[in-house]
Design an enzyme around this catalytic site. Structure first.
Site, PDB file in Angstrom:
ATOM      1  N   LYS A 113     -11.225  15.034  -3.749  1.00  0.00           N
ATOM      2  CA  LYS A 113     -10.255  14.912  -2.679  1.00  0.00           C
ATOM      3  C   LYS A 113      -9.767  16.263  -2.260  1.00  0.00           C
ATOM      4  CE  LYS A 113      -7.830  11.532  -0.611  1.00  0.00           C
ATOM      5  NZ  LYS A 113      -8.441  10.122  -0.301  1.00  0.00           N
TER       6      LYS A 113
HETATM    7  P1  NAD Z   1      -3.917   7.262   9.045  1.00  0.00           P
HETATM    8  O1  NAD Z   1      -3.708   8.531   9.310  1.00  0.00           O
HETATM    9  O2  NAD Z   1      -4.778   6.617   9.828  1.00  0.00           O
HETATM   10  O3  NAD Z   1      -2.722   6.236   9.097  1.00  0.00           O
HETATM   11  C1  NAD Z   1      -1.409   6.496   8.100  1.00  0.00           C
HETATM   12  C2  NAD Z   1      -0.428   5.452   8.551  1.00  0.00           C
HETATM   13  O4  NAD Z   1       0.602   5.616   7.693  1.00  0.00           O
HETATM   14  C3  NAD Z   1       0.205   5.869  10.193  1.00  0.00           C
HETATM   15  O5  NAD Z   1       0.445   4.569  10.632  1.00  0.00           O
HETATM   16  C4  NAD Z   1       1.577   6.707   9.841  1.00  0.00           C
HETATM   17  O6  NAD Z   1       2.278   6.411  10.891  1.00  0.00           O
HETATM   18  C5  NAD Z   1       1.933   5.840   8.608  1.00  0.00           C
HETATM   19  N1  NAD Z   1       2.993   6.660   7.623  1.00  0.00           N
HETATM   20  C6  NAD Z   1       2.781   7.861   7.364  1.00  0.00           C
HETATM   21  N2  NAD Z   1       3.652   8.334   6.712  1.00  0.00           N
HETATM   22  C7  NAD Z   1       4.380   7.024   6.582  1.00  0.00           C
HETATM   23  C8  NAD Z   1       5.905   7.027   5.865  1.00  0.00           C
HETATM   24  N3  NAD Z   1       6.454   7.857   5.376  1.00  0.00           N
HETATM   25  N4  NAD Z   1       6.175   5.865   5.922  1.00  0.00           N
HETATM   26  C9  NAD Z   1       5.523   4.741   6.630  1.00  0.00           C
HETATM   27  N5  NAD Z   1       4.625   4.790   7.088  1.00  0.00           N
HETATM   28  C10 NAD Z   1       4.087   6.114   7.362  1.00  0.00           C
HETATM   29  O7  NAD Z   1      -4.344   7.141   7.600  1.00  0.00           O
HETATM   30  P2  NAD Z   1      -5.275   5.932   6.593  1.00  0.00           P
HETATM   31  O8  NAD Z   1      -6.609   6.591   6.769  1.00  0.00           O
HETATM   32  O9  NAD Z   1      -5.155   4.558   7.237  1.00  0.00           O
HETATM   33  O10 NAD Z   1      -4.877   6.148   5.144  1.00  0.00           O
HETATM   34  C11 NAD Z   1      -3.631   5.341   4.790  1.00  0.00           C
HETATM   35  C12 NAD Z   1      -3.560   5.238   3.168  1.00  0.00           C
HETATM   36  O11 NAD Z   1      -5.039   4.547   2.970  1.00  0.00           O
HETATM   37  C13 NAD Z   1      -3.622   6.434   2.537  1.00  0.00           C
HETATM   38  O12 NAD Z   1      -2.995   6.169   1.375  1.00  0.00           O
HETATM   39  C14 NAD Z   1      -5.315   6.638   2.214  1.00  0.00           C
HETATM   40  O13 NAD Z   1      -5.383   7.673   1.122  1.00  0.00           O
HETATM   41  C15 NAD Z   1      -5.678   5.493   1.865  1.00  0.00           C
HETATM   42  N6  NAD Z   1      -7.090   5.344   2.108  1.00  0.00           N
HETATM   43  C16 NAD Z   1      -7.567   5.293   3.319  1.00  0.00           C
HETATM   44  C17 NAD Z   1      -9.019   5.283   3.460  1.00  0.00           C
HETATM   45  C18 NAD Z   1      -9.699   5.398   4.839  1.00  0.00           C
HETATM   46  O14 NAD Z   1     -11.115   5.193   4.842  1.00  0.00           O
HETATM   47  N7  NAD Z   1      -9.154   6.027   5.724  1.00  0.00           N
HETATM   48  C19 NAD Z   1      -9.901   4.915   2.292  1.00  0.00           C
HETATM   49  C20 NAD Z   1      -9.049   4.273   1.050  1.00  0.00           C
HETATM   50  C21 NAD Z   1      -7.897   4.598   0.946  1.00  0.00           C
END
Ligand code: NAD
Length: 423
Positions: A113
């Site tokens: 990561k």
């Molecule tokens: P992203 O940046 O596209 O979206 C994040 C979202 O979370 C946004 O809507 C943001 O406004 C919201 N957010 C941020 N801080 C917040 C808070 N304090 N309270 C509530 N909402 C909040 O990111 P993503 O890629 O959708 O990732 C989201 C989660 O999924 C993370 O934990 C990431 O590690 C995990 N994840 C992502 C992927 C991927 O392929 N993108 C894969 C596995 C896991």
């Protein structure tokens, strides 16, 4: 000390969470002491402080990390996150979770990561590109298609990956698409990658509902986070027949107990750049959202959202973790005691890394698959992993998280044992 007395700062330490989950699994499978010592630490942790020239002519120093937890089953794999709260401990935990995630779905990658301490909203597009390219250069001593392959995570996307791929390609003197995944289609991305994590969340949620004997059309859903994972999960769960009653972003969310049309919410957000003011919905804070009346809760934002402070008030009977590490061990214990069925992050959000694996394979072969083929292969891998974890849960009388850990840690320990200790 009872869990309630724990200071939130300790409860919210992702590295403590990751290590305590590993320790519990290691104990369950009676792992040899030397393997426990190896696997409860990360193999490599890299910190860099690097300058970027801002649009106003000043220079700002940024701090970034890249951590590789374990590379015994294949090259390291894991996203890069841009967030003001990024810390080395958080990146270490996320790297360890990536190792288990790749192992639970049985794809040949280890865990890594990365992250930069930054609020990307404070930077112009030009500054963001310069910061990304300089960070890619700093970590170029670690990453590469057969060594460590980054992907998007919080606040990074296909554009970020294209800049990283281009930077590494410029260093090499030829195009090296397989060095990152989650790229735009034009530069070697895979069909279906943008939707893959949300699609995986939906596959796991529908399988869990089936196991619990509940039909999607009887299921009210709350989704925290409306980024890549949250918005696609909401859209696909709605398509599967569920009613989405609330969604949120970092500043808060919107709620309608009769259901939100996710298509309209997506259109509204694209137009207004916010969820606020969406017609026919009430505003709701991110903490209140987690305890709204619903059947399925999908935390899909950031870590440490479900804690000893709110776990008893959660109404959902099913939780599917779209985000990484949204539940602290204290909250996990409360959910276990309350009989809440929880599909853990290392299984529920593994759709992203699975299609990243497909993207890497396609890039290495320069031979690309249709979206239908990608989605079919994703469904086959995730359904098999879900059923394997469910079987382990039933055979060993565990919860889903520990069942997934038992599967994953056994696989990684097996590879580490077979390879032996060097020298
Ligand atoms: P992203 O940046 O596209 O979206 C994040 C979202 O979370 C946004 O809507 C943001 O406004 C919201 N957010 C941020 N801080 C917040 C808070 N304090 N309270 C509530 N909402 C909040 O990111 P993503 O890629 O959708 O990732 C989201 C989660 O999924 C993370 O934990 C990431 O590690 C995990 N994840 C992502 C992927 C991927 O392929 N993108 C894969 C596995 C896991």
């Amino acid at each position: 000390m009872s869990s309630i007395e724990l200071k939130p700062t300790i409860e919210a330490d992702e590295w403590r969470t990751a290590q305590s989950q590993f320790d519990e699994a290691a104990e369950l499978i009676k792992l040899e002491p030397w393997l426990r010592d190896v696997l409860r630490e990360v193999q490599r942790e890299f910190t860099c402080h690097f300058p970027v020239k801002l649009d106003n002519g000043h220079t700002r120093i940024f701090t970034g990390y890249r951590v590789q937890h374990n590379i015994n089953r294949g090259p390291a794999k894991g996203g890069i996150r841009y967030h003001p709260d990024v810390s080395l401990n958080e990146v270490k935990a996320l790297a360890m979770w990536m190792t288990w995630k790749c192992a639970v779905v049985n794809i040949p990658f280890g865990g890594a990561k990365g992250g930069i301490i930054v609020n990307p909203r404070e930077l112009s597009l030009n500054e963001l590109e310069h910061m990304t390219r300089r960070f890619a250069t700093e970590i170029s001593i670690l990453i590469g298609s057969d060594r460590d392959i980054p992907a998007p995570d919080v606040n990074t996307d296909g554009q970020t990956m294209a800049w990283i791929m281009d930077t590494l390609s410029m260093h090499l003197g030829y195009s090296a698409p397989a060095t990152v995944t989650g790229k735009p289609l034009e530069v070697g991305g895979s069909a279906g990658r943008v939707e893959a994590t949300g699609r995986g969340v939906t596959i796991c949620a529908v399988a869990a509902l089936e196991h619990l004997g509940r039909a999607p059309h009887q299921t009210k859903v709350v989704v925290q986070g409306f980024g890549n994972v949250g918005s696609i999960s909401a859209k696909l769960l709605e398509e599967a027949g569920c009613t989405i009653v609330a969604v949120s972003e970092d500043y808060g969310g919107i709620y309608n107990p009769l259901g939100l049309s996710i298509k309209r919410v997506l259109e509204y957000r694209a137009r207004e750049k916010t969820l606020k003011g969406f017609p026919g919905a009430k505003e709701v804070g991110n903490q209140d959202l987690l305890t709204l009346d619903c059947d399925l809760l999908v935390p899909a934002a950031i870590g440490n959202q479900l804690t000893s402070r709110n776990a008893r008030d959660v109404k959902a009977k099913l939780i599917v973790e779209g985000a990484n590490g949204p539940t602290t061990p204290e909250a996990d214990a409360i959910f276990r005691e309350r009989g809440i069925f929880l599909v853990p992050d290392i299984l529920a959000n593994a759709g992203g890394v699975t299609v990243s694996y497909f993207e890497w394979v396609q890039d290495l072969q320069s031979f690309f698959w249709s979206e239908h083929e990608v989605n079919q292969k994703l469904k086959a891998i995730l359904s098999r992993a879900f059923n394997e974890v469910l079987k382990t849960r039933e055979e060993r009388k565990l919860d889903m998280r520990m069942a997934a850990y038992v599967q994953a840690v056994s696989r990684v320990a097996g590879a580490t044992r077979e390879r032996g200790l060097y020298p």
